[in-house]
Scaffold this motif. Structure first.
Motif, PDB file in Angstrom:
ATOM      1  N   GLY A 132       0.784  -1.220   0.000  1.00 57.86           N
ATOM      2  CA  GLY A 132       0.000   0.000   0.000  1.00 57.86           C
ATOM      3  C   GLY A 132       0.815   1.268   0.000  1.00 57.86           C
ATOM      4  O   GLY A 132       2.030   1.266   0.134  1.00 57.86           O
ATOM      5  N   THR A 133       0.094   2.359  -0.152  1.00 60.31           N
ATOM      6  CA  THR A 133       0.713   3.663  -0.212  1.00 60.31           C
ATOM      7  C   THR A 133       0.040   4.538   0.820  1.00 60.31           C
ATOM      8  O   THR A 133      -0.869   4.117   1.495  1.00 60.31           O
ATOM      9  CB  THR A 133       0.498   4.284  -1.599  1.00 60.31           C
TER      10      THR A 133
ATOM     11  N   VAL B 167      -4.084  -0.134 -14.744  1.00 64.37           N
ATOM     12  CA  VAL B 167      -5.043   0.848 -14.235  1.00 64.37           C
ATOM     13  C   VAL B 167      -5.213   2.003 -15.224  1.00 64.37           C
ATOM     14  O   VAL B 167      -6.326   2.429 -15.509  1.00 64.37           O
ATOM     15  CB  VAL B 167      -4.584   1.365 -12.856  1.00 64.37           C
TER      16      VAL B 167
ATOM     17  N   SER C  43     -15.461   3.248  -8.761  1.00 62.71           N
ATOM     18  CA  SER C  43     -14.439   3.031  -7.748  1.00 62.71           C
ATOM     19  C   SER C  43     -13.356   2.085  -8.260  1.00 62.71           C
ATOM     20  O   SER C  43     -13.647   1.085  -8.912  1.00 62.71           O
ATOM     21  CB  SER C  43     -15.092   2.443  -6.497  1.00 62.71           C
TER      22      SER C  43
ATOM     23  N   THR D  88     -10.979   2.715 -10.518  1.00 63.29           N
ATOM     24  CA  THR D  88     -10.580   2.830 -11.921  1.00 63.29           C
ATOM     25  C   THR D  88      -9.278   3.594 -12.099  1.00 63.29           C
ATOM     26  O   THR D  88      -8.798   3.722 -13.219  1.00 63.29           O
ATOM     27  CB  THR D  88     -11.649   3.538 -12.764  1.00 63.29           C
ATOM     28  N   GLY D  89      -8.752   4.159 -11.045  1.00 61.18           N
ATOM     29  CA  GLY D  89      -7.448   4.801 -11.177  1.00 61.18           C
ATOM     30  C   GLY D  89      -7.478   6.310 -11.101  1.00 61.18           C
ATOM     31  O   GLY D  89      -6.536   6.971 -11.536  1.00 61.18           O
ATOM     32  N   LYS D  90      -8.513   6.886 -10.540  1.00 49.30           N
ATOM     33  CA  LYS D  90      -8.594   8.348 -10.434  1.00 49.30           C
ATOM     34  C   LYS D  90      -7.522   8.866  -9.470  1.00 49.30           C
ATOM     35  O   LYS D  90      -6.785   9.807  -9.789  1.00 49.30           O
ATOM     36  CB  LYS D  90      -9.990   8.761  -9.945  1.00 49.30           C
ATOM     37  N   THR D  91      -7.468   8.235  -8.308  1.00 46.84           N
ATOM     38  CA  THR D  91      -6.454   8.646  -7.336  1.00 46.84           C
ATOM     39  C   THR D  91      -5.054   8.413  -7.899  1.00 46.84           C
ATOM     40  O   THR D  91      -4.151   9.234  -7.724  1.00 46.84           O
ATOM     41  CB  THR D  91      -6.644   7.874  -6.023  1.00 46.84           C
ATOM     42  N   THR D  92      -4.887   7.295  -8.606  1.00 49.52           N
ATOM     43  CA  THR D  92      -3.596   7.002  -9.217  1.00 49.52           C
ATOM     44  C   THR D  92      -3.179   8.117 -10.170  1.00 49.52           C
ATOM     45  O   THR D  92      -2.033   8.577 -10.163  1.00 49.52           O
ATOM     46  CB  THR D  92      -3.668   5.660  -9.964  1.00 49.52           C
TER      47      THR D  92
ATOM     48  N   GLU E  41     -11.639  13.934  -4.226  1.00 50.28           N
ATOM     49  CA  GLU E  41     -12.884  13.766  -3.471  1.00 50.28           C
ATOM     50  C   GLU E  41     -12.869  14.582  -2.180  1.00 50.28           C
ATOM     51  O   GLU E  41     -13.064  14.042  -1.095  1.00 50.28           O
ATOM     52  CB  GLU E  41     -13.102  12.286  -3.125  1.00 50.28           C
TER      53      GLU E  41
END
Ligand SMILES: Nc1ncnc2c1ncn2[C@@H]1O[C@H](COP(=O)(O)OP(=O)(O)OP(=O)(O)O)[C@@H](O)[C@H]1O
Ligand SMILES: [Mg+2]
Lengths: 276, 252
Positions: A272-273, B32, B52, B54-58, B157
């Motif tokens: 995790g990060t 991702v 949720s 799908t890689g938005k935060t990434t 978010e």
């Protein structure tokens, strides 16, 4: 839409994450400093920079080591000390862990336990030697008790700190799910405080060596602490240095074991990060 | 200008503050992000929608330099700030010190206080983060991001953990502040209405790429019940994979 805007120079963002190094390079770097010290020791004793009267050479120490191995003493000494240290650390750490948890988790516990333990904690355990001898004699009970006392205080301090720094929101949430007392401690608080507790264990095991040397100075005929007394009595420099080497090896062993425990007991640390 | 959509917005490449070309990122076997291109113009407010995981935060982490892409180039402007889902305030420093975090000296004080005033928390400058409500803490995080006058503001978010009423107030505040400071914004959200209310352009990330990328040419302030806004909603919901529920027969 013809607003003129100055466009800043674009660039690749500076990497802020954690750089991962290859395991071999990491190992190499770890080993390099001790290896350098070893090399320096070997070189300075073999080239007469340092007299072997003052500091025995690696060769002499290895020879002394084989002597101990061949007479079977190393095995006997190690086992005797391991039994004492294991028992002492076991008792000291368990008591301190419970006290630390009680003081960290409950207000009443803190009021009852913390002040008292903090006062006692300042007393150097070596000051207890004469008192303990008069209570327990010079046999095993005295030695185990001394090591137990020596390892209890770091364990208490770190456990208390660890419990106090567990995220209070998580504890509140767990209380909300009906976890109380023992189950709250085992299910939530101890796992979260584990980094501190394992750090305490490292320190306890180190201090237990001090306890061993002090305890085995009296009424002992075997043990790796007794080895120091022996070297002193016969004024054997090679044995004096050997003691240091043995303690260093024990240090490596302890470090490896704790690392292994950390890997298996705290698997979330490797995954995790920060984003979670 | 029609109040409707222009599919596949193209931005003049030379005038963008964010430029992604062929960006890919995988975790284990899971790809991702799969060769993504994205341009954001200065002052443009882009909302990023997506199911949720799908890689938005990434994507946001790539833009803020917390992660490296496996392939492709990421270009960003020098001053970027992030507001996360949680406030991420330093508990051991007072609110003002949190806002001016990383800036030295007395010179940072005035802008810090001004930023706090802008989010309506001028009187909390000397408070400790632990004494703030969730919405207040998030406003402090917003002030901290704005005080640096970023060319790119990344919002992951930022309203998700707030109650509905506070969220509405925060949306208005963000719309207001962004209109005043005009940073380029990339807002990650799950809320289609929020995206349609705030953004110049709404993008859907799905299956490693952009499933829908549309300019929302509705003048502001917007009304969530404006037919020009609701016209987009169905398209975005279906791009997100939400099919309208069939009405129960017996009630018809
Ligand atoms: N450090 C990591 N190690 C392994 N997999 C990861 C890691 N970070 C993200 N992932 C995976 O990448 C995918 C995308 O994650 P990401 O956090 O970008 O999703 P998201 O679109 O922000 O989702 P959400 O809307 O739920 O926040 C997820 O399937 C996640 O499991
Ligand atoms: Mg996310």
């Amino acid at each position: 839409m013809t607003t003129v805007r100055t466009i800043p120079d674009l660039a690749v963002p500076e990497f802020l994450g954690v750089k991962s190094r290859s395991r071999w390079l990491s190992l190499l770097l770890r080993v390099s400093v001790p290896a350098l010290i070893l090399l320096l020791w070997w070189y300075s004793t073999s080239h007469g920079w340092v007299s072997t009267e003052v500091f025995a050479s690696p060769g002499q120490v290895v020879q002394a080591f084989w002597e101990l191995v061949n007479t079977g003493q190393l095995w006997d000494f190690g086992l005797a000390s391991l039994r004492r240290a294991g028992l002492g650390v076991g008792i000291g750490v368990s008591v301190a862990l419970v006290l630390g948890l009680v003081a960290g988790l409950s207000r009443l516990g803190e009021e009852l336990v913390d002040a008292t333990v903090q006062i006692i904690r300042v007393v150097p355990f070596l000051a207890l030697v004469p008192l303990f001898i008069s209570w327990f004699g010079v046999d095993e009970a005295f030695k185990v008790a001394l090591i137990a006392v020596s390892s209890a205080s770091p364990m208490y301090a770190y456990t208390y700190l660890g419990v106090r720094s567990v995220d209070r929101k998580v504890v509140e949430a767990a209380r909300g799910f009906g976890l109380r007392g023992w189950r709250l401690a085992v299910g939530v608080v101890v796992p979260s405080a584990l980094p501190n507790i394992l750090m305490a264990l490292r320190i306890c095991l180190g201090i237990s060596l001090v306890g061993l040397i002090a305890a085995e100075q009296v009424g002992a005929t075997e043990g790796i602490g007794y080895l120091v007394t022996l070297a002193q009595q016969y004024y054997r420099n090679d044995y004096m240095v050997l003691c240091i080497v043995i303690y260093a090896l024990i240090g490596i062993g302890v470090d490896l074991v704790i690392r292994l425990i950390e890997r298996t007991a705290m698997p979330w640390r490797r995954h995790g990060t920060a984003a979670g | 200008m029609s109040a409707h959509t222009t599919e596949k917005t193209t931005v003049d490449v030379k005038s963008s503050v964010v430029r992604l070309r062929g960006v890919s990122k995988s975790f284990g076997d899971k790809r991702v992000l799969d060769g993504i291109d994205l341009d954001i113009a200065p002052g443009e407010f882009v909302a990023l929608l997506g199911p949720s995981g799908t890689g938005k935060t990434t994507l946001l982490r790539l833009l803020s330099g917390l992660q490296l892409p496996d392939a492709g180039t990421v270009l960003v402007p020098p001053v970027r700030t992030v507001v996360y889902q949680e406030p991420r305030l330093v508990q051991a420093r007072r609110v003002l010190a949190n806002v001016t975090l990383g800036q030295r000296g007395k010179a940072a004080r005035e802008p810090g206080l001004a930023a706090l005033a802008e989010v309506g928390l001028a009187d909390k400058a000397r408070a400790w983060p632990a004494t703030l409500s969730g919405g207040e803490a998030q406003r402090v995080a917003l002030a901290r991001a704005l005080v640096r006058q970023p060319q790119l503001l990344l919002l992951d978010e930022p309203f998700a953990a707030l109650d509905a009423l506070t969220r509405l107030q925060m949306q208005e505040l963000v719309a207001d502040l962004c209109a005043r400071h005009r940073p380029a914004v990339l807002l990650v959200t799950h809320d289609v209405d929020e995206a349609l209310l705030l953004a110049d352009r709404v993008v859907v990330l799905r299956g490693g790429g952009f499933a829908l990328d549309r300019r929302i040419d509705v003048p502001r302030p917007r009304d969530r019940d404006d037919p020009a806004v609701t016209a987009h909603r169905k398209d975005y919901l279906s791009a997100l994979g939400v099919t309208p529920r069939r009405p129960p027969l017996e009630h018809r």
